[in-house]
Design an enzyme around this catalytic site. Structure first.
Site, PDB file in Angstrom:
ATOM      1  N   GLU A   2       0.737  -1.193  -0.048  1.00 38.82           N
ATOM      2  CA  GLU A   2      -0.215   0.024  -0.078  1.00 38.82           C
ATOM      3  C   GLU A   2       0.829   1.244  -0.156  1.00 38.82           C
ATOM      4  O   GLU A   2       0.444   2.279   0.558  1.00 38.82           O
ATOM      5  CB  GLU A   2      -0.816   0.030   1.034  1.00 38.82           C
ATOM      6  CG  GLU A   2      -0.321   0.340   2.618  1.00 38.82           C
ATOM      7  CD  GLU A   2       0.260  -1.191   3.441  1.00 38.82           C
ATOM      8  OE1 GLU A   2       0.301  -1.302   4.517  1.00 38.82           O
ATOM      9  OE2 GLU A   2       0.315  -2.141   2.799  1.00 38.82           O
ATOM     10  N   GLU A  52      -5.926  -2.578  -0.804  1.00 44.76           N
ATOM     11  CA  GLU A  52      -4.683  -1.706  -0.715  1.00 44.76           C
ATOM     12  C   GLU A  52      -5.146  -0.134  -0.823  1.00 44.76           C
ATOM     13  O   GLU A  52      -4.502   0.756  -0.185  1.00 44.76           O
ATOM     14  CB  GLU A  52      -3.929  -1.701  -2.038  1.00 44.76           C
ATOM     15  CG  GLU A  52      -3.143  -3.317  -2.265  1.00 44.76           C
ATOM     16  CD  GLU A  52      -2.489  -3.894  -0.933  1.00 44.76           C
ATOM     17  OE1 GLU A  52      -1.924  -3.144  -0.185  1.00 44.76           O
ATOM     18  OE2 GLU A  52      -2.559  -4.992  -0.588  1.00 44.76           O
TER      19      GLU A  52
END
Length: 825
Positions: A268, A300
């Site tokens: 992420e 994410e």
């Protein structure tokens, strides 16, 4: 303990004494295309305040050339992992000039050369603590700061970071790219990617905010990149989270890049999310694969708030981001995209991961006790992700959805760009719901283990009692012969036995709707109904819960393995939900190879192969189910050679493939590997297939197929390569290990059992934790006894705790195999 293994106590002391103000990181990647060059110049300028005269920066690289503290060059006290700084003032500027090392393991700055066009690609992966492999830093999540990255790279390359480009200077064949400063973020989510990536651009707008979107991959994969589909999910997710979180997307742009030889599913990094290239489908893909990718994209994206905007203080509270992202990924998929059945896959596959992890002797509370980085590395597991998400789903039901999201919004506003613990989150959720969540946290977040729920007469019994809010679905046959829910009873459980007044029904399904986290058992009458009529259950979530209950009962030795296999054989061919079908096929294969004694195993291997073969041919041409059964056929043919001649004819074009089945490169390699593992293909055959597919994926598959051949010399070479060849990339190491184990030929590989236990500690000490973990898990011997592993654990009580955890978990898996096998006749 190695100084590379940072502890919670020492990092807490460092952050109490040091406040970071700013980083400027200058990376010279202009020589990246020269494969003889192992490293790259890296210069870090870090400004910080200090209440102590001495601290350290983290750096793992080839060398440190110079260190300047407040304008004065000092001797570099560098031990290979830490750079000690002495004589500090209240405010400091430290400049570190060093040489970092290009990675082949996916840790730090990974360098990959595409065999198709010889182009070089770079990307970073840091979590939990590998930013220090690229630049000197305070490597802990609670020391946030703004970062300015400056990257020198070959002209013509895409150069990308967390923020938009601020300036570019060109000089001959090179470009110097400076990025805008980031907002305060942790080191582990900073990111760089560079190379001749192909970019597809778009944008997303909401009210006055416009976010530039980019989707990137290698040039040789670009023709397979379905960027429009990815961008559609991205925009749907941004709409959903903007509405639910009521906090504007804070990171300026949103690039998503698919990278080679990646260790994770995705990461992420704010403004530059990295994904495995497995999500770029080179051939046909099932609906389950597209759904899985969409859920990962949204997982994410949720991290842009949970994890990036608000970050845990230390890895104990990893769940503060991962559990939320897992929950939000499924929720957003089901409510904002075409994948409205995302909770079905979650209930059947994601929670299966949690149930497995939570029954190991090394299980831990969702809020874990993580004392150091090695423990943190192993804590990215089914507890932190799937169990945490399951518990959050129950929390939403407990406090109310509106109250839950109101608490989340306060959490973002209160702690934006800061760091938090469990107490901070509970404060915000309690304020909105009016409930004291301390008891809930003790029951669900601070304990370990999974309850098992059983309908016993007029009572529901539960092991390991916890408070549950759940439903019991009562299913009966309608006039069309389908099993449909005619009634539903909701109740609370908090004791070992709870009276319940349920009318009779052919199928009584505990935890209907998947409201809680628990294993459930089917009562005898319900099991009998399911064994006859599972395919008549029309609701996919109900079918998913039934398949989950059956599989858990098999794993616990309470349902006969062959009875489960008969249901898989009878009902999987008509299962319309691709996530459920994929899971059932994988579970059936696992049960045959792990839970059956030798005689039954051989019989079922043949029967299962014939079932897969027949269903592959009878499936709807070109449908996802046909592809799933073709992949299952390849897996079954790896341990049973009776269809080898037919498969070979199809691969060589001497016989037609099933109508509508696309023999894409990945499927072809799976089938060739099956032939190699059973001795029906030789090196010449797989070399010829490499000539058809000399891509990176093809070369990795070629290694796997070569190592799969059932020959003592081949296995010896594969064993030696896995243990000693440090030039293998992470993907190539996996391929060698997979090939070594392919076919389950214990007659060829049992001779290495003793050596495995002899070299374990050496491997752990000499290899990076990512590579060592793959070796420890991949080469663990599937013996018929626990004696060797028990002897190792007894005589190595002083081994690193992370290594012991892996061995203990593998021992438990083996013990379960032997236990279930012993109950099967």
């Amino acid at each position: 303990m190695s100084t590379a293994n940072l502890t919670r106590s020492e990092t807490a002391a460092r952050s109490a004494a040091v406040t970071v103000r700013d980083y400027r990181v200058d990376l010279d990647l202009s020589g990246a295309r020269e494969q003889s060059t192992d490293g790259f110049p890296t210069t870090t300028t870090v400004e910080f305040d200090s209440t102590t005269e001495e601290t350290w920066l983290d750096f793992i690289g080839l060398s440190v050339e110079s260190v300047t503290v407040n304008g004065v060059e000092v001797d570099a006290a560098y031990d290979g992992a830490r750079l000690t700084l002495r004589g500090l003032a209240e405010s400091n500027v430290v400049v570190v000039r060093a040489s970092g090392a290009y990675s082949r393991s996916g840790e730090g700055l990974h360098r990959f050369v595409d065999p198709v066009d010889e182009q070089t690609y770079l990307y970073t992966q840091y979590e939990p603590a590998d930013a220090r492999r690229v630049f000197a830093c305070f490597e802990q999540p609670d020391m946030k700061a703004p970062f300015t990255f400056v990257v020198t790279a070959p002209s013509g390359w895409e150069v990308i970071s967390n923020r938009p480009v601020a300036a570019v200077e060109t000089d001959g064949g090179h470009q110097r790219v400076e990025f805008s400063p980031t907002l305060p973020i942790s080191t582990y989510i900073t990111a760089i990617a560079a190379g001749p990536y192909v970019r597809v651009e778009s944008s997303w707008t909401r009210e006055e905010l416009t976010v530039a979107l980019g989707v990137l991959c290698r040039a040789s994969l670009a023709r397979h990149l379905d960027a429009d589909t990815i961008l559609t999910v991205t925009k749907q997710g941004l709409d959903f989270f903007a509405e639910q979180f009521d906090y504007p997307y804070p990171w300026g742009k949103y690039d998503q890049i698919f990278v080679p030889e990646y260790n994770l599913g995705a990461m992420e990094n704010p403004g530059l999310v990295t994904f495995t290239e497995s999500y770029v489908f080179r051939g046909a893909a099932t609906a389950a694969q597209y759904e899985g990718r969409a859920t990962t994209i949204l997982h994410e994206m949720a991290h842009m708030w949970f994890g990036d905007l608000v970050t845990m203080v230390w890895w104990d509270d990893l769940w503060l981001k991962e559990s939320f992202a897992d929950y939000m990924g499924a929720l957003a998929s089901s409510e904002a995209t075409e994948w409205t059945d995302a909770w079905v896959a979650f209930a059947n596959r994601r929670k299966a991961w949690a149930y497995l992890q939570d029954q190991l002797p090394t299980t831990h509370p969702i809020v874990a006790d993580i004392t150091d980085l090695e423990a943190a590395k192993l804590n990215f597991d089914g507890i932190t992700y799937a169990k945490g998400a399951s518990v959050l789903k129950q929390l939403v039901a407990y406090v109310g959805r509106d109250e839950f999201f109101a608490g989340a919004r306060r959490y973002f506003r209160t702690h934006a760009f800061g760091n938090t613990t469990l107490a901070d989150l509970l404060t915000e959720l309690s304020a909105g719901s009016g409930r004291d969540l301390a008891g809930w946290a003790r029951a669900w977040l601070q304990t370990s283990g999974v309850s098992t729920l059983t309908l016993d007469g007029a009572e529901i019994a539960q092991t390991d009692p916890r408070p549950h809010r759940l439903a019991v679905g009562l299913y009966d046959f309608d006039t069309a012969g389908d099993l449909v829910r005619r009634d539903r009873v909701e109740l609370d459980l908090d004791a070992e036995r709870t009276p319940v007044d349920l009318p009779p029904a052919p199928l009584r399904l505990l935890n209907d709707g998947d409201l809680t986290y628990a294993k459930v058992r089917l009562d005898p009458d319900s099991l009998a109904t399911v064994a006859r009529s599972l395919d008549r259950v029309t609701d996919p979530l109900a079918r998913g819960l039934i398949w989950s209950a059956l599989w858990n009962a098999v794993r616990d030795g309470e349902l006969e393995v062959d009875r489960f296999l008969r249901m898989a054989r009878d009902f999987a061919p008509t299962e319309p939900n691709m996530a459920l079908l994929t899971a059932v096929l994988a579970n059936a294969s696992f049960a045959i190879n792990h839970y059956l004694p030798a005689g039954m195993r051989d019989r079922w291997r043949g029967e299962w192969l014939e079932s897969c073969w027949a269903t592959m041919h009878s499936s709807k041409p070109g449908a996802g189910a046909q592809l799933a059964w073709a992949r299952a056929t390849a897996a079954a043919a790896t341990v049973d050679g009776r269809r080898a001649a037919d498969i070979r004819q199809i691969l060589l074009g001497e016989a037609p493939a099933p109508a509508g089945l696309a023999l894409d490169p990945d499927l072809r390699w799976s089938l060739w590997t099956a032939l190699a593992a059973t001795g029906a293909a030789n090196a010449t055959d797989v070399d010829a297939e490499l000539g058809r597919d000399a891509t990176a994926s093809g070369r990795t598959a070629h290694r796997r197929a070569l190592s799969a051949r059932p020959d003592a010399a081949v296995k010896a070479a594969a064993w030696a390569s896995a243990l000693t060849d440090t030039t293998l990339t992470n993907d190539h190491l996996d391929a060698v290990i997979d090939g070594f184990r392919a076919g389950g030929r214990r007659d060829l590989i049992a001779r290495y059992d003793d050596e495995y236990f002899t070299v374990l500690r050496t491997v752990w000490e000499q290899r990076s934790i990512e590579i060592a973990r793959r070796v420890v898990l991949g080469l663990f011997p599937a013996t018929e006894s626990l004696d060797q592993v028990d002897a190792w654990l007894t005589t190595h009580t002083d081994a690193p705790s992370a290594l012991r955890r892996l061995v203990i978990e593998q021992r438990d898996h083996l013990a379960r195999d032997l236990r279930v096998r012993g109950r099967t006749r």
